[in-house]
Design an enzyme around this catalytic site. Structure first.
Site, PDB file in Angstrom:
ATOM      1  N   GLU A 225       0.870  -1.174   0.000  1.00 55.65           N
ATOM      2  CA  GLU A 225       0.000   0.000   0.000  1.00 55.65           C
ATOM      3  C   GLU A 225       0.906   1.223   0.000  1.00 55.65           C
ATOM      4  OE1 GLU A 225      -2.930  -0.374  -0.623  1.00 55.65           O
ATOM      5  OE2 GLU A 225      -3.388  -2.424  -0.030  1.00 55.65           O
ATOM      6  N   CYS A 259      -1.866   9.111   2.797  1.00 56.63           N
ATOM      7  CA  CYS A 259      -1.446   8.565   1.497  1.00 56.63           C
ATOM      8  C   CYS A 259      -2.465   8.832   0.403  1.00 56.63           C
ATOM      9  CB  CYS A 259      -1.163   7.067   1.606  1.00 56.63           C
ATOM     10  SG  CYS A 259      -2.593   6.082   2.123  1.00 56.63           S
TER      11      CYS A 259
END
Length: 481
Positions: A225, A259
């Site tokens: 990720e 993110c």
């Protein structure tokens, strides 16, 4: 010199402990390779209890690590999704663990096909510093649901949260079921080299490549990720007030240290000035002051603060227009590590702020003439982890969906796709690989074992040698056409 020796000694001790825990978890898994549904549910309930019992302590620890982290943000972005993720998993786990029936061709009848979902074994999780609770708990929920043992390496940049999380997990779970590992970067590097049955890493693309390289030595499957530059595309006709309000929320949350935060905005050229004004107004509504406002989070450490200031210095030196949104005109340059939301206009591709993932409250605005020019701009760059489109026309929404690619996407919102329990979360290309959350998390950490079963009657004998019989010719005629 003495400090370096002490750190090396401590790291060596932590690495040895990590290896010991790994061996113990492997042994425990061999002794109980398929925990019952009841065991899994009880473990999830215990996790929920310990998180709820310690939520105030966790909020305080996260706040200390950031020097100022909004406790409401931590509740909304860390505690709430952790608890909701457990609740959703408990509600659906009965159906997830059931073997799924699959089609059997008439050529192979009578028989049955099923997929069984079995635990993989020992799962490793490497946690970043920006959401240290949720990005530890989210993978743990999925790993537990699938019946695995789990080792979690916390970030060295959140020492208070890491230490507390280790304490509360150890108070609730045996070490051979869930173990929390702390330590510096060398401990994390060694952690990634262990032969896990699955390894999940959340962090930067550059470090993700190193993690994948280390895992490849053991053929360990990985879920990465990562991040990248997630664009927010403003259409020519969307009300700017709507778009600005939602973009500001997503960019200011955790001071942009997310993110999936909007990394930059693509805005019609004739709407840029009005958009900038709306951003200023919406930010001031949410954060009328910054310095002593606990709602506005600080940058995690000096290293990240200096990196962000360097982006602004570089953009300014290369001709960008810098608009600092500081509603109360406060002095923030005396150790607060708070950076106001800062717009960067008239950018050029050679600016660092347009090359690297920003991960902070800096928002470049890139102008475009036609919508397809903006789409081409996105497609000329690595696939982002998230893409945000603002526009209420359904046909243009569908056009953007079909013409672009990204890990996930929101239409007329930001970040919220991550909070959907029944949507997979993950990147594509440089923004990552693999998915988790909800059922996809259960599947990621499960071995999907294909089982073909037949009983006494053997239809397969009709294709056994010797070949060239009438039965063979009939089968070929029926099934090769």
């Amino acid at each position: 010199m003495v400090a370096t020796v002490v750190q090396l000694t401590e790291s060596n001790s932590q690495i040895q402990q990590t290896h010991r825990v790994f061996e113990n978890q492997k042994k425990a898994f061999r002794n109980n390779p398929k925990p019952s549904l009841t065991e899994r549910k009880e473990n999830l309930k215990r996790l929920k209890r310990v998180l709820l019992a310690n939520q105030d302590r966790l909020l305080e620890a996260i706040d200390r690590d950031f020097s100022c982290r909004s406790k409401d943000e931590s509740l909304v972005a860390e505690v709430m999704p952790s608890i909701q993720g457990i609740n959703y998993t408990l509600k659906n786990l009965d159906s997830w663990v059931k073997p799924s029936k699959r089609h059997v061709s008439v050529l192979f009848q009578p028989a049955s096909n099923k997929v069984y979902y079995q635990p993989k074994g020992v799962v490793g999780v490497i946690v970043p510093w920006n959401y240290p609770l949720y990005l530890a708990v989210g993978p743990l929920i999925a790993s537990m649901a699938a019946g695995n043992r789990t080792m979690i390496k916390m970030s060295e940049f959140t020492p208070h949260t890491s230490s507390l999380f280790k304490e509360i997990i150890e108070s609730m779970f045996p070490e051979d079921l869930v173990a929390v590992i702390t330590g510096e970067a060398d401990v994390a590097a060694d952690f990634s080299r262990l032969p896990f049955d699955h390894l999940l890493f959340t962090g930067s693309t550059s470090v993700g490549k190193l993690v994948m390289k280390a895992a490849a030595e053991n053929l360990t499957p990985v879920t990465l990720e990562l991040g990248g530059k997630s664009p927010a595309l403003v259409s020519p006709d969307v009300p700017l007030e709507d778009a600005a309000q939602r973009i500001v929320f997503g960019k200011a949350l955790n001071a942009g240290q997310t993110c999936v935060a909007p990394d930059y905005v693509l805005c019609p050229a004739d709407r840029v000035p009005a958009f900038a004004e709306e951003v200023r107004a919406k930010f001031a509504e949410m954060y009328p002051s910054l310095r002593d406002n606990d709602d506005y989070t600080a940058i995690i450490n000096e290293r990240q603060y200096d990196r962000l200031q360097g982006y602004l210095d570089d953009a300014r030196a290369k001709g960008a227009d810098i608009i600092e949104v500081n509603p109360a005109n406060e002095n923030l340059k005396d150790g607060t590590r708070k950076i106001p939301l800062t717009l960067v206009l008239n950018t050029t591709p050679d600016m660092k702020v347009m090359q690297d993932e920003i991960f902070g409250p800096i928002l470049p605005v890139v102008s475009y003439d036609q919508l397809d020019d903006a789409i081409q701009y996105i497609n000329d760059r690595p696939h982002p982890l998230a893409l945000y489109y603002f526009g209420y026309g359904k046909s243009l929404q569908q056009h953007v969906i079909e013409a672009t690619n990204s890990g996930g996407m929101c239409i007329n919102d930001v970040l919220m796709h991550v909070a959907q329990d029944d949507l997979p979360f993950g990147g594509i290309g440089e923004s990552g690989m693999g998915h988790y959350h909800g059922k996809e998390g259960f599947l990621t950490f499960s071995h999907q074992r294909a089982i073909f079963a037949k009983q006494k009657f053997n239809s397969g004998k009709f294709v056994y040698p010797p070949h060239g019989t009438a039965a063979h010719r009939m089968i070929y005629k029926l099934f090769i056409r």
